[in-house]
Design a protein around this motif. Sequence first.
Motif, short mmCIF file in Angstrom:
data_model
loop_
_atom_site.label_atom_id
_atom_site.label_comp_id
_atom_site.label_asym_id
_atom_site.label_seq_id
_atom_site.Cartn_x
_atom_site.Cartn_y
_atom_site.Cartn_z
N GLU A 123 -10.24 -2.58 3.82
CA GLU A 123 -8.80 -2.81 3.64
C GLU A 123 -8.49 -3.15 2.19
O GLU A 123 -7.49 -2.69 1.62
N LEU A 124 -9.37 -3.95 1.58
CA LEU A 124 -9.17 -4.34 0.18
C LEU A 124 -9.21 -3.12 -0.74
O LEU A 124 -8.48 -3.03 -1.72
N LEU A 125 -10.09 -2.15 -0.39
CA LEU A 125 -10.17 -0.93 -1.20
C LEU A 125 -8.84 -0.17 -1.15
O LEU A 125 -8.40 0.39 -2.15
N ALA A 126 -8.21 -0.16 0.03
CA ALA A 126 -6.91 0.52 0.15
C ALA A 126 -5.87 -0.18 -0.72
O ALA A 126 -5.10 0.47 -1.45
N ALA A 127 -5.88 -1.51 -0.69
CA ALA A 127 -4.95 -2.28 -1.54
C ALA A 127 -5.25 -2.01 -3.01
O ALA A 127 -4.34 -1.81 -3.82
N ALA A 128 -6.54 -1.98 -3.35
CA ALA A 128 -6.95 -1.79 -4.75
C ALA A 128 -6.53 -0.41 -5.27
O ALA A 128 -6.07 -0.27 -6.40
N ARG A 129 -6.67 0.61 -4.42
CA ARG A 129 -6.27 1.97 -4.84
C ARG A 129 -4.77 2.01 -5.11
O ARG A 129 -4.31 2.63 -6.07
N TYR A 130 -4.00 1.34 -4.25
CA TYR A 130 -2.55 1.30 -4.44
C TYR A 130 -2.20 0.66 -5.79
O TYR A 130 -1.39 1.18 -6.55
N VAL A 131 -2.87 -0.44 -6.09
CA VAL A 131 -2.62 -1.15 -7.35
C VAL A 131 -3.12 -0.33 -8.54
O VAL A 131 -2.43 -0.18 -9.55
N ALA A 132 -4.32 0.24 -8.39
CA ALA A 132 -4.96 0.94 -9.51
C ALA A 132 -4.17 2.19 -9.92
O ALA A 132 -4.15 2.57 -11.09
N GLN A 133 -3.51 2.80 -8.93
CA GLN A 133 -2.72 3.98 -9.25
C GLN A 133 -1.51 3.56 -10.10
O GLN A 133 -1.04 4.31 -10.95
N LYS A 134 -1.04 2.33 -9.94
CA LYS A 134 0.08 1.84 -10.76
C LYS A 134 -0.39 1.35 -12.12
O LYS A 134 0.32 1.51 -13.11
N THR A 135 -1.58 0.72 -12.18
CA THR A 135 -2.03 0.20 -13.46
C THR A 135 -2.89 1.22 -14.21
O THR A 135 -3.30 0.97 -15.33
N LYS A 136 -3.15 2.35 -13.55
CA LYS A 136 -3.98 3.42 -14.13
C LYS A 136 -5.36 2.89 -14.53
O LYS A 136 -5.81 3.03 -15.67
N GLU A 137 -5.99 2.25 -13.56
CA GLU A 137 -7.33 1.71 -13.80
C GLU A 137 -8.27 2.21 -12.71
O GLU A 137 -7.83 2.79 -11.72
N ASP A 138 -9.55 1.93 -12.89
CA ASP A 138 -10.55 2.28 -11.88
C ASP A 138 -10.69 1.17 -10.85
O ASP A 138 -10.35 0.03 -11.12
N VAL A 139 -11.24 1.56 -9.71
CA VAL A 139 -11.51 0.59 -8.65
C VAL A 139 -13.02 0.39 -8.53
O VAL A 139 -13.77 1.36 -8.39
N SER A 140 -13.44 -0.87 -8.60
CA SER A 140 -14.86 -1.17 -8.41
C SER A 140 -15.02 -2.13 -7.24
O SER A 140 -14.19 -3.00 -7.03
N ALA A 141 -16.10 -1.93 -6.49
CA ALA A 141 -16.42 -2.85 -5.40
C ALA A 141 -17.63 -3.67 -5.82
O ALA A 141 -18.56 -3.14 -6.43
N VAL A 142 -17.62 -4.95 -5.51
CA VAL A 142 -18.75 -5.82 -5.81
C VAL A 142 -19.44 -6.13 -4.48
O VAL A 142 -18.89 -6.82 -3.63
N LEU A 143 -20.63 -5.55 -4.33
CA LEU A 143 -21.35 -5.64 -3.06
C LEU A 143 -22.48 -6.64 -3.23
O LEU A 143 -23.39 -6.43 -4.04
N VAL A 144 -22.42 -7.73 -2.48
CA VAL A 144 -23.35 -8.85 -2.68
C VAL A 144 -24.15 -9.11 -1.41
O VAL A 144 -23.58 -9.14 -0.32
N GLY A 145 -25.43 -9.32 -1.54
CA GLY A 145 -26.26 -9.65 -0.39
C GLY A 145 -27.72 -9.33 -0.65
O GLY A 145 -28.20 -9.42 -1.79
N TYR A 146 -28.39 -8.91 0.43
CA TYR A 146 -29.80 -8.57 0.28
C TYR A 146 -30.12 -7.44 1.27
O TYR A 146 -29.80 -7.56 2.45
#
Lengths: 369, 259
Positions: A43-66
């Motif tokens: 869901e956050l990726l969908a929100a991020a894409r919406y924002v990134a298309q307005k700010t003309k930036e890339d979307v990165s995900a930070v995947l944490v764990g093991y």
Amino acid sequence: MASQQPRFGVVTDPEILKRLAEYRGVWVYAEVDDNQLTNVSLELLAAARYVAQKTKEDVSAVLVGYGIERFARDLIVHGADRVYLIQDEKLKLYVSDAYTEAVSQLVLAKKPSIFLFGANRNARDLASRVAGRVNTGLAADCIQLEVNENGQLEQIRPDFGGKELSVVLTPKHRPQLTTIRPGSYKPLPADYNRSGIVESFEPRLAEQHSRIKVIKSVRERLDPKEDLEKAKVIVAGGMGLRNKDNFKLLHQLAELFEGGAVAGTRSVCEKGWLPHHLQVGQSGKTVSPKLYFAVGLSGAIQHLVGMQNSEVIVAINIDKEAPIFKVCTYGIVGDLFEVVPLLIDEIKRVRIERTLTKESVKAESAGER
Amino acid sequence: MPNILVTVKQVVDVDSLKIDRATNTITTVGVPRKMNDFDKNALEEAIRIREKQGGKVVAVSVGQQSSRDVLKEALAMGADEAYLITDQSIPEFDSRAVSHLISKFYTKFGPFDLVIMGEGSVDHFSVQVGPRVAELLKLPQLTYTRRLEYSGDSVVAERDLEDGFHVVRSPLPCVVTVAQEINQPRLPTLKSILAASKKPINLVPPSQLEINADMLQPVVTTKTVVPPKTERKKVVIDGSKPEEAVQTLIKHLTQEGVI
């Protein structure tokens, strides 16, 4: 005097603007729980894409764990241009010390402009501590994001117990940290043609980063009938139900639907008429079923923010002035104790008719042969 | 014997708030105020630990002069001492500023063995002051605690997660934020209210706390304006003849394909 007031959140100091410009990119925190990528991560990726298309930036995900590298691809097909992969045995289970250290080191190294987290408990715990560590603002429990004409992230959230919505800006600090309520955005459909970069990041984790020990991690599976976030139809009741016993009526309605669940308002759960995990609203769940029955509830904003993404909203209330009628798809102004039993009977009747029609159509076509 | 710091906040009673539709703003002036509900749970937990282990419960609040009322209430519930960090020049602090003030208070008036706070406050619900205080003091944090066991050198907390829980152990000192399920806060008795009225509320101006100007600068600005989006059909049916109304509704729902 009024003209001397700076406009809301506008930054003009060139020094500050220069510093802010060093921060680029929209990030999301991707969470793995119980060997699965959490739904809110997508869901956050969908929100991020919406924002990134307005700010003309890339979307990165930070995947944490093991042992989690296999999830990187899922993140890319759902909207990430890049995945930062942080793996360490110390990150196997969520603990605030080690996670904060790992994520903050990445933030300080790469300087994102925006960083979105889920508003689930562990992610809120992390986002708050990261905000402290990197010295920035955090807007919690947001339900919507926009970008204003100055390129600032408008973080929209319920405030004052859900009486009203607020717009929060983080004018002079970066990254702009936000937690977003699960259910506020729908994941984008998987696009297997998308490509992205996976970049490993190795944080320096010392002994002082594991002061807290997880002794036990226990999962309490929800009864599917009580899993509001997955329910297709929700029948929600408010104080108009008058007592705990009358919720039987709502159960009868919910049982007519596959994936039907009963929920309630804050007042109802505080009264003990329903358990707390069935509360919809600002201090409860955010839901988005296909069909939402709002029965005997007025529609306080603190409730509306939890259900306004439902597809069809049916309101049943005796008070024609109730705010719920201003957000519903269909409404009946009437006594729920008359309307709901009739509705139950009618739905049953319609279903039977439908089955009969299908069967008679079959019988007719069989007879023609 | 543990020295426990508990934070209490005076909040507006959100149920009594009125929205001015002309300006789309909320007026908090003249609205009744009360102790943040979660803070009562924090106090209750601290008092229970003291009742078993001895020690002291110190209540601290950041806010306007009217916050004396919630500190009186904290004393009536059983806190041993009460402090109010207040500065008339600054009407309201944001989460980061409050966290700086509390952490500086901790340093000056400590050492404490444990800090117990509510998981959030019912007015703004920014749910971050606990972790921010823990971060400034470099202490471990245990958020959303629904069960807490104190032993001389550590605590074990059951952290309530959405679909399960973690049982975690942390050395002391640490910061614990509590969920409402953790306990049922006691009501002050007439006797305890009278006893509390004789105890002082100690005023602490921020200038006594090694605070610099940057620490009190807001990191977020907030505007309360947005009405919720409503783009639905809003077909409202008169239910004075319930049978007909339900028939009409059924027709609509059949067309929507949802029944």
